[in-house]
Design a protein around this motif. Structure first.
Motif, PDB file in Angstrom:
ATOM      1  N   CYS A   9     -38.223  35.158 -19.607  1.00 52.32           N
ATOM      2  CA  CYS A   9     -38.440  34.355 -18.386  1.00 52.32           C
ATOM      3  C   CYS A   9     -37.163  33.644 -17.933  1.00 52.32           C
ATOM      4  N   CYS A  69     -42.991  39.002 -10.935  1.00 49.90           N
ATOM      5  CA  CYS A  69     -41.982  38.530 -11.897  1.00 49.90           C
ATOM      6  C   CYS A  69     -40.678  39.337 -11.781  1.00 49.90           C
ATOM      7  N   ILE A  80     -47.184  39.404 -17.686  1.00 50.61           N
ATOM      8  CA  ILE A  80     -47.716  38.064 -17.981  1.00 50.61           C
ATOM      9  C   ILE A  80     -49.214  38.095 -18.287  1.00 50.61           C
ATOM     10  N   ARG A 136     -37.379  31.413 -15.419  1.00 53.62           N
ATOM     11  CA  ARG A 136     -37.891  30.170 -14.805  1.00 53.62           C
ATOM     12  C   ARG A 136     -37.697  30.129 -13.288  1.00 53.62           C
ATOM     13  N   CYS A 152     -44.291  33.169 -10.417  1.00 52.90           N
ATOM     14  CA  CYS A 152     -45.650  33.438 -10.903  1.00 52.90           C
ATOM     15  C   CYS A 152     -46.579  32.255 -10.640  1.00 52.90           C
ATOM     16  N   ILE A 162     -42.068  40.673 -16.612  1.00 59.33           N
ATOM     17  CA  ILE A 162     -42.850  40.290 -17.795  1.00 59.33           C
ATOM     18  C   ILE A 162     -44.313  40.616 -17.502  1.00 59.33           C
ATOM     19  N   ILE A 218     -41.982  24.031 -11.911  1.00 62.14           N
ATOM     20  CA  ILE A 218     -40.713  24.178 -12.635  1.00 62.14           C
ATOM     21  C   ILE A 218     -39.499  24.298 -11.710  1.00 62.14           C
TER      22      ILE A 218
HETATM   23  S1  SF4 Z   1     -42.190  34.990 -12.424  1.00 59.27           S
HETATM   24 FE1  SF4 Z   1     -41.363  35.728 -14.393  1.00 59.27          FE
HETATM   25  S2  SF4 Z   1     -39.305  34.855 -14.503  1.00 59.27           S
HETATM   26 FE2  SF4 Z   1     -40.379  33.733 -12.901  1.00 59.27          FE
HETATM   27  S3  SF4 Z   1     -41.228  31.906 -13.944  1.00 59.27           S
HETATM   28 FE3  SF4 Z   1     -42.816  33.472 -13.969  1.00 59.27          FE
HETATM   29  S4  SF4 Z   1     -42.527  34.567 -15.904  1.00 59.27           S
HETATM   30 FE4  SF4 Z   1     -40.661  33.398 -15.524  1.00 59.27          FE
END
Ligand code: SF4
Length: 456
Positions: A310, A370, A376, A312, A316, A374, A150
């Motif tokens: 998030c 993160c 996750i 982005r 993670c 989050i 991403i």
């Molecule tokens: S580390 Fe957290 S903010 Fe960054 S992409 Fe992953 S979930 Fe999203």
């Protein structure tokens, strides 16, 4: 082939691809070193994460209010807001703008939401040339691939892979110089900016109090894509909301440090509408497409909505042992890695994508890095539970667990067969899964029940 079967097959191929492994190891190694340096700018990174988590949670819990505030402020400066419930609605609106502007070409800066709605395919089908202007995106577009990551779309390619691609597609002389490759892309892209009728960007943050769209980039291509074309369209997921422009002092460095290891990204631009009467450059009209596409479904699940926090950054993905082994393309989704596995089943359907939530060791490395804290790996577990509750499990899995439950509840059944027979059954049942690359599971020679009896 089902998506699950394809996923398993591609995972296996990629995990044993040593070339892929060494490229990813090299590129993530550079990222890790940069993040270590970047983090030194913080006296208390943990506190920054706490604050960011608090602000994003507030923004998501009050999204309805902030979205209206954003719209009012953005339209007050002449911008137009389009609400799109899904990809079809977004594409229809974009198609109409293209027709009105008689657009023949579009320049795009990096945007995952445009990947999500498959914008390039749509524009090409409508005879509109679409040029990716971010170098990484330009490379994957030339290679006719989807972004691998991403933040760094061409992370899976080495310098040599890119040089070979340029020789093949752009007919340049073979070179080992990264500078020459960059210069080639820059030279070819320059004219595209001035020719395009429409510039398209995503948005890293929506700013409610000023009606702004904040875009972060390192190459200046985002600014060029919005300075020359007469029309600017920003396609932004509704969850990108921040209450105030003042929040950027926290979020810009957090995003940069977690994303690339930089203290702050090189170009940070806030768009607040089209060119104003006394301004010299910028588009004549600006649209913001606020994309839902499954986000409000996630918002409706209080225990999972923190996934919408998030920003982005991609951190993670970079720490995930599964991602590093199977690679970004294997996920077959716009958003890959741990956060992709959390949100994709909600955006694109639980039935077809629930397997992604199972493709995790639940080690928690994702959660630990993160920047908006989050949880996750917990969300992955909640997805697993939801998929089981909704009955999206394979028939043989259901049968296995039924038999297992029956056996575990019955002392008589458990004692019925000796260890040798149990081991034989386990070997047969698990030969294509657990035992494929591991020692077969074996029960102890004597069960606890037997040992207890002998003790007496
Ligand atoms: S580390 Fe957290 S903010 Fe960054 S992409 Fe992953 S979930 Fe999203």
């Amino acid at each position: 082939m089902s998506r699950l079967k394809q996923f398993l097959q591609d995972s296996e191929t990629k995990a044993f691809d040593l070339g892929h492994r060494s490229t990813i190891k090299f590129n993530i190694g550079k990222y890790n070193a940069a993040v270590e340096r970047g983090l030194t700018q913080y006296s208390d990174h943990e506190l920054a994460r706490e604050r960011a988590s608090f602000i994003k949670t507030n923004a998501i819990n009050n999204l309805d209010k902030y979205l209206m505030e954003f719209e009012a402020n953005f339209t007050a400066r002449g911008g137009k807001v389009i609400w799109a419930r899904n990809a079809e609605e977004a594409l229809k609106e974009i198609g109409q703008i293209m027709k009105r502007r008689r657009a023949k070409s579009v320049v795009k800066s990096k945007s995952m939401t445009t990947e999500e709605i498959h914008l390039n395919d749509f524009l090409e089908k409508n005879g509109i040339e679409t040029v990716e202007t971010d170098l990484g995106e330009y490379i994957v577009q030339l290679a006719e691939q989807r972004p691998y990551h991403i933040v760094t779309p061409a992370m899976h390619m080495s310098k040599k892979d890119i040089a070979d691609l340029f020789v093949r597609k752009l007919k340049i002389a073979p070179t080992e110089s990264a500078e020459e490759l960059v210069a080639t892309a820059r030279r070819l892209l320059r004219d595209k900016y001035t020719e395009a009728e429409v510039g398209i960007t995503g948005g890293n943050f929506l700013l409610a109090d000023i009606g702004g769209v904040a875009v972060t980039e390192n190459e200046g291509n985002g600014r060029l894509s919005t300075a020359f074309p007469k029309t600017h369209i920003a396609i932004v997921g509704i969850e990108k909301m921040l209450p105030s422009v003042m929040d950027l002092d926290l979020f810009w460095p957090l995003l940069s440090t977690s994303g690339t290891g930089q203290q702050v990204t090189i170009y940070n631009t806030i768009f607040t509408g089209p060119r104003q009467p006394r301004e010299k450059d910028g588009p004549e009209e600006m649209y913001v497409i606020l994309l839902d596409n499954g986000r409000t479904d996630l918002l409706a699940l209080p225990e999972k909505r923190e996934a919408l926090n998030c920003i982005r950054c991609g951190a993670c993905l970079n720490v995930c042992p599964v991602y590093k082994n199977i690679g970004g393309h294997t996920y077959e989704s716009t958003y890959s890695g741990p956060i992709g596995s959390v949100i994709t089943p909600h955006y694109n359907g639980m039935a077809e994508n629930k397997h992604l939530s199972f493709a995790s060791s639940l080690c928690g490395a994702c959660t630990s890095v993160c920047p908006v804290k989050i949880n996750i790996h917990n969300l992955l577990l909640l997805n697993r539970r939801q998929s089981v509750e909704q009955g999206f499990t394979e028939k043989n899995e259901r049968t296995t667990f039924k038999l297992w439950l029956k056996a575990m509840k019955s002392r008589k059944l458990l004692n019925m067969a000796p260890a040798g027979v149990k081991n034989f059954v386990l070997k047969q049942v698990l030969k294509d899964t657990w035992s494929k690359r591991r020692e077969p599971l074996k029960v102890a020679p004597k069960s606890f029940n037997q040992l207890w009896k002998e003790r007496k």
